[in-house]
Design an enzyme around this catalytic site. Structure first.
Site, PDB file in Angstrom:
ATOM      1  N   GLU A 119       0.851  -1.192   0.000  1.00 41.03           N
ATOM      2  CA  GLU A 119       0.000   0.000   0.000  1.00 41.03           C
ATOM      3  C   GLU A 119       0.884   1.238   0.000  1.00 41.03           C
ATOM      4  O   GLU A 119       1.976   1.245   0.568  1.00 41.03           O
ATOM      5  CB  GLU A 119      -0.919   0.011   1.225  1.00 41.03           C
ATOM      6  CG  GLU A 119      -1.838   1.238   1.269  1.00 41.03           C
ATOM      7  CD  GLU A 119      -2.872   1.195   2.383  1.00 41.03           C
ATOM      8  OE1 GLU A 119      -3.697   2.111   2.464  1.00 41.03           O
ATOM      9  OE2 GLU A 119      -2.851   0.229   3.178  1.00 41.03           O
ATOM     10  N   ASN A 155      -6.720   1.749   2.601  1.00 41.52           N
ATOM     11  CA  ASN A 155      -7.411   3.022   2.738  1.00 41.52           C
ATOM     12  C   ASN A 155      -6.955   4.028   1.696  1.00 41.52           C
ATOM     13  O   ASN A 155      -7.739   4.872   1.245  1.00 41.52           O
ATOM     14  CB  ASN A 155      -7.184   3.581   4.143  1.00 41.52           C
ATOM     15  CG  ASN A 155      -7.856   2.756   5.217  1.00 41.52           C
ATOM     16  OD1 ASN A 155      -8.525   1.768   4.941  1.00 41.52           O
ATOM     17  ND2 ASN A 155      -7.667   3.156   6.462  1.00 41.52           N
ATOM     18  N   ASN A 169     -12.261  -0.794  -1.094  1.00 38.37           N
ATOM     19  CA  ASN A 169     -11.628  -1.203   0.159  1.00 38.37           C
ATOM     20  C   ASN A 169     -12.416  -0.697   1.368  1.00 38.37           C
ATOM     21  O   ASN A 169     -12.695   0.504   1.467  1.00 38.37           O
ATOM     22  CB  ASN A 169     -10.203  -0.647   0.243  1.00 38.37           C
ATOM     23  CG  ASN A 169      -9.536  -0.959   1.571  1.00 38.37           C
ATOM     24  OD1 ASN A 169      -9.082  -2.075   1.791  1.00 38.37           O
ATOM     25  ND2 ASN A 169      -9.482   0.012   2.467  1.00 38.37           N
ATOM     26  N   GLU A 170     -12.815  -1.595   2.265  1.00 36.18           N
ATOM     27  CA  GLU A 170     -13.378  -1.279   3.583  1.00 36.18           C
ATOM     28  C   GLU A 170     -14.427  -0.165   3.551  1.00 36.18           C
ATOM     29  O   GLU A 170     -14.457   0.702   4.429  1.00 36.18           O
ATOM     30  CB  GLU A 170     -12.245  -0.928   4.557  1.00 36.18           C
ATOM     31  CG  GLU A 170     -11.377  -2.111   4.909  1.00 36.18           C
ATOM     32  CD  GLU A 170     -10.368  -1.831   6.016  1.00 36.18           C
ATOM     33  OE1 GLU A 170     -10.300  -0.685   6.504  1.00 36.18           O
ATOM     34  OE2 GLU A 170      -9.641  -2.764   6.398  1.00 36.18           O
ATOM     35  N   TYR A 184      -7.179  -8.043  12.097  1.00 38.98           N
ATOM     36  CA  TYR A 184      -5.899  -7.787  12.756  1.00 38.98           C
ATOM     37  C   TYR A 184      -6.033  -8.157  14.230  1.00 38.98           C
ATOM     38  O   TYR A 184      -7.075  -7.950  14.844  1.00 38.98           O
ATOM     39  CB  TYR A 184      -5.496  -6.318  12.620  1.00 38.98           C
ATOM     40  CG  TYR A 184      -5.214  -5.905  11.196  1.00 38.98           C
ATOM     41  CD1 TYR A 184      -3.997  -6.199  10.597  1.00 38.98           C
ATOM     42  CD2 TYR A 184      -6.170  -5.224  10.441  1.00 38.98           C
ATOM     43  CE1 TYR A 184      -3.734  -5.832   9.291  1.00 38.98           C
ATOM     44  CE2 TYR A 184      -5.921  -4.849   9.132  1.00 38.98           C
ATOM     45  CZ  TYR A 184      -4.704  -5.149   8.559  1.00 38.98           C
ATOM     46  OH  TYR A 184      -4.440  -4.784   7.255  1.00 38.98           O
ATOM     47  N   GLU A 216      -6.603  -8.882   3.892  1.00 38.25           N
ATOM     48  CA  GLU A 216      -5.796  -8.201   4.904  1.00 38.25           C
ATOM     49  C   GLU A 216      -5.856  -9.016   6.189  1.00 38.25           C
ATOM     50  O   GLU A 216      -6.936  -9.239   6.732  1.00 38.25           O
ATOM     51  CB  GLU A 216      -6.284  -6.774   5.191  1.00 38.25           C
ATOM     52  CG  GLU A 216      -5.998  -5.764   4.088  1.00 38.25           C
ATOM     53  CD  GLU A 216      -6.315  -4.338   4.509  1.00 38.25           C
ATOM     54  OE1 GLU A 216      -6.142  -4.004   5.706  1.00 38.25           O
ATOM     55  OE2 GLU A 216      -6.748  -3.555   3.639  1.00 38.25           O
ATOM     56  N   GLN A 221       1.448  -5.810   5.886  1.00 36.86           N
ATOM     57  CA  GLN A 221       1.864  -5.531   4.530  1.00 36.86           C
ATOM     58  C   GLN A 221       3.217  -6.195   4.289  1.00 36.86           C
ATOM     59  O   GLN A 221       3.673  -6.955   5.131  1.00 36.86           O
ATOM     60  CB  GLN A 221       1.928  -4.024   4.303  1.00 36.86           C
ATOM     61  CG  GLN A 221       0.559  -3.355   4.384  1.00 36.86           C
ATOM     62  CD  GLN A 221       0.605  -1.863   4.104  1.00 36.86           C
ATOM     63  OE1 GLN A 221       1.549  -1.327   3.530  1.00 36.86           O
ATOM     64  NE2 GLN A 221      -0.433  -1.170   4.541  1.00 36.86           N
TER      65      GLN A 221
END
Length: 511
Positions: free
Chosen positions: A27, A72, A172-173, A244, A292, A354
Site C-alpha cells: 500500500e 485506505n 476497500n473497507e 488484525y 488483509e 503488509q
C-alpha cells in the site's frame, strides 16, 4: 509436558492448496513503497529504483500475489496520477494517512516490480471517491491490447503489451466510517454490481473481489455481506475479509489462541455466502479473499508511528505502524496461516498486510540494510512447502485455559500432501508458554519413509518470548533444526519446545 495426537488419512482431504493463499500487500502507506520496495539512489537499487536487497528477501519469503495500491489509500486515489512521465505526475495529499504522495511510483512501476518479484498483481480500484467510468478505464488501460484511447496511452507510456491483470478488488473497507467515500451496504452493493458489469464488458476474463466487513467486530458484520451479495452475487467471484490481532494487557494465552477467532470468522462468512446462494437460487460459489490479515499493535503502544498519533504536518512517506515482531507474534502468525490453509476449500486468496516496513515481515532502512522479522519464517516455509492437497487432520490435544476462548488445544496444526512428489508437510504450533508438547502423528493410507527436514522457531537461548530481530541483531530469531523428532514404525513422533512453531517435511509412500 502437554500431549497431542494427530491422525491423517490419505483419503480425507479438503482441497488443492490455493497458491494465492500466500499473498501479500503493498500500500502507499508509510515506508512500504518509498524506501521499502523502491528507493532510487540506494546502494542496492537497480536501474528502475527497486531495492534488490528487499527483492531477494521477497523472493525468499515467496508471496504469490500482491495486492496494490491499497488499502485506505485507494479510496482517494486517482490511478491516472501514477502513469506517464514521472516529472509530469502531480503531487497530492493523501487524506487516508495524512501524508504527501509524490506519485513517483505508480502502476507501471508496480507491474515491473511484480515481474521482478515473480508475483501476480491484485489491483484495487477506487470506489470511494470514484466509480464505474474510472474503473472500466483502468481495465482498458491495463488489459486492452491497443487501438483505443486508454490502451494507446499505456503504449505511449512505455508498455507495448497489456499488463494482463486478472484479479481486481472493487474498493476497500467501504463499510468503515473512517473510509473516504464510506457507503451503506445498499449503496456499495449496487455500485459494486454495476462496476463489475462494466469492467467485465472491457475484459470478461477478470476475477472480482467485493468488499466485505472491515472486521468481525463491525456492527454491520454479517448483514453487510448479506446485502452486498444479494445485489452482486452473480457479478463477483470473492468477498473480502480483514482481521488484525494483538496481545492485550499481557494476556498471552488468549493472543496465542486468536486463530480460534479467525476460524469462527471464516466459518461465519461462509455461512452468509451460502445463505445468499440458496435464497437467490444461484448455481456458482462465491469464495473468500482474506486480503488483509496480520498481527498489528493498534493500541497499548505509545509510539509516534501509530495512525492515531499522525503528525499535524503533511509529511512524505513517514514511518507508520512499523511494528517489531517477536517470537510470540511469529507463533501466532503461523497459526493464522494454519487457519487459512484449513479453509482452503473456500478461502482461495489471502494477503498478509503488509510486505515491507508497515506491519511487515520484512524491514528496511533508508540507505541501509533490509532484514527478516520473526514473522517472516512461518510464511516463507509454508509458501515453499504447502503443495498438493490440504489434509483434514484429526487432532486430540491437551487443553489450555484462556480468558477469551475458554479451553483451546495446546497444539495447532495443518498439513499438505503432494501425491506427485510423495512429500507431506506438517505445520505445527505449541501454544503453551511453559510446557513442551509431545506429539505423535499417525498416518493411514500413507507410510513415512524419511524425514526430509524438521525446523522450529522458538525462544532463542538467553532470550525470552519478546525476542525479536532488529537492524543491529538481524538473526536473533529464526528457524533452527528440530532435534527431538523421529520415525517410529512409519509414523512420526516429535517434541516441541514451549512457545514454538515448527515444520516437518516427510517422504511418504502410499500403503
Amino acid at each position: 509436558m502437554t500431549t497431542a495426537r494427530i491422525t491423517i488419512d490419505r483419503d480425507f482431504t479438503i482441497a488443492p492448496v490455493p497458491r494465492r493463499l500466500f499473498g501479500s500487500f503493498v500500500e502507499h502507506m508509510g515506508r512500504c513503497v518509498y524506501t521499502g520496495i523502491y528507493e532510487p539512489g540506494h546502494p542496492a537499487a537497480d536501474a528502475k529504483g527497486f531495492r534488490t536487497d528487499v527483492l531477494e528477501l521477497v523472493k525468499e519469503m515467496g508471496p504469490t500475489v500482491v495486492r496494490y495500491p491499497g488499502g485506505n489509500f485507494v479510496s482517494g486515489y486517482n490511478w491516472e496520477d501514477g502513469v506517464g512521465p514521472v516529472a509530469d505526475r502531480p503531487t497530492r495529499i493523501d487524506g487516508a494517512w495524512h501524508t504527501i504522495e509524490t506519485n513517483a511510483f505508480g502502476l507501471h512501476e508496480f507491474v515491473d516490480w511484480s515481474r521482478e518479484a515473480g508475483v501476480e498483481v491484485m489491483e484495487a480500484i477506487n470506489l470511494g471517491t470514484r466509480g464505474v467510468d474510472e474503473a472500466r478505464a483502468l481495465v482498458e488501460y491495463a488489459n486492452h491490447p491497443g487501438g483505443t484511447t486508454w490502451s494507446e496511452l499505456r503504449r505511449k507510456n512505455g508498455a507495448e503489451d497489456p499488463f494482463g491483470i486478472k484479479l481486481w478488488c472493487l474498493g476497500n473497507e467501504l463499510d468503515g466510517p473512517w473510509q473516504i467515500g464510506h457507503k451503506t451496504a445498499h449503496e456499495y452493493g449496487r455500485l459494486a454490481q454495476e462496476t463489475a458489469k462494466a469492467m467485465r464488458l472491457v475484459d470478461p476474463s477478470i476475477e472480482l473481489v467485493a468488499v466485505g466487513s472491515s472486521n468481525r467486530g463491525m456492527p454491520s458484520f454479517g448483514t453487510w455481506e448479506h446485502t452486498v451479495l444479494t445485489h452482486a452475487y452473480e457479478e463477483v467471484d470473492y468477498i473480502s475479509m480483514h482481521a488484525y490481532y494483538q496481545e492485550h494487557d499481557g494476556d498471552a494465552a488468549s493472543f496465542l489462541a486468536e486463530a480460534v477467532d479467525m476460524d469462527e470468522f471464516i466459518d461465519g462468512v461462509i455461512s452468509t455466502i451460502d445463505a445468499v446462494k440458496a435464497a437467490g437460487k444461484h448455481s456458482k460459489n462465491v469464495n473468500i479473499s482474506f486480503d488483509e490479515w496480520n498481527v498489528w499493535y493498534q493500541s497499548g503502544l505509545d509510539t509516534e508511528d501509530q495512525p492515531h498519533q499522525v503528525s499535524k504536518d503533511w509529511r512524505t512517506h513517514p514511518r507508520l505502524i512499523e511494528d517489531t515482531y517477536n517470537v510470540t507474534d511469529a507463533v501466532v502468525v503461523g497459526t493464522f496461516l494454519h487457519s487459512l490453509l484449513r479453509h482452503g476449500d473456500r478461502v482461495h486468496i489471502a494477503n498478509q498486510a503488509q510486505l515491507v516496513n508497515v506491519i511487515a515481515p520484512i524491514r528496511s532502512e533508508e540507505g541501509g540494510p533490509a532484514w527478516r522479522q520473526a514473522s517472516f519464517w512461518p510464511f516463507a516455509r509454508m509458501s515453499a512447502l504447502a503443495r498438493g492437497r490440504i489434509l483434514r487432520l484429526a487432532v486430540t490435544a491437551d487443553q489450555l485455559e484462556t480468558k477469551k476462548f475458554g479451553g483451546v488445544d495446546a497444539v495447532d496444526a495443518a498439513a499438505t500432501w503432494d501425491e506427485e512428489t510423495g512429500r507431506l508437510a506438517l505445520f505445527i504450533a505449541n501454544r503453551s508458554l511453559d510446557d513442551r508438547a509431545d506429539v505423535s502423528l499417525a498416518l493411514r493410507g500413507l507410510t513415512a519413509t524419511r524425514i526430509r527436514s524438521a525446523e522450529v522457531l522458538t525462544v532463542p537461548e538467553n532470550g525470552d518470548r519478546f525476542s525479536a530481530n532488529t537492524q543491529d541483531a538481524q538473526d536473533r530469531v529464526g528457524l533452527r533444526p528440530l532435534e527431538d523428532v523421529a520415525l517410529v514404525d512409519g509414523s512420526l513422533r516429535l517434541t516441541l519446545p514451549a512457545l514454538a512453531w515448527a515444520v516437518v517435511e516427510l517422504d511418504v509412500a502410499q500403503a
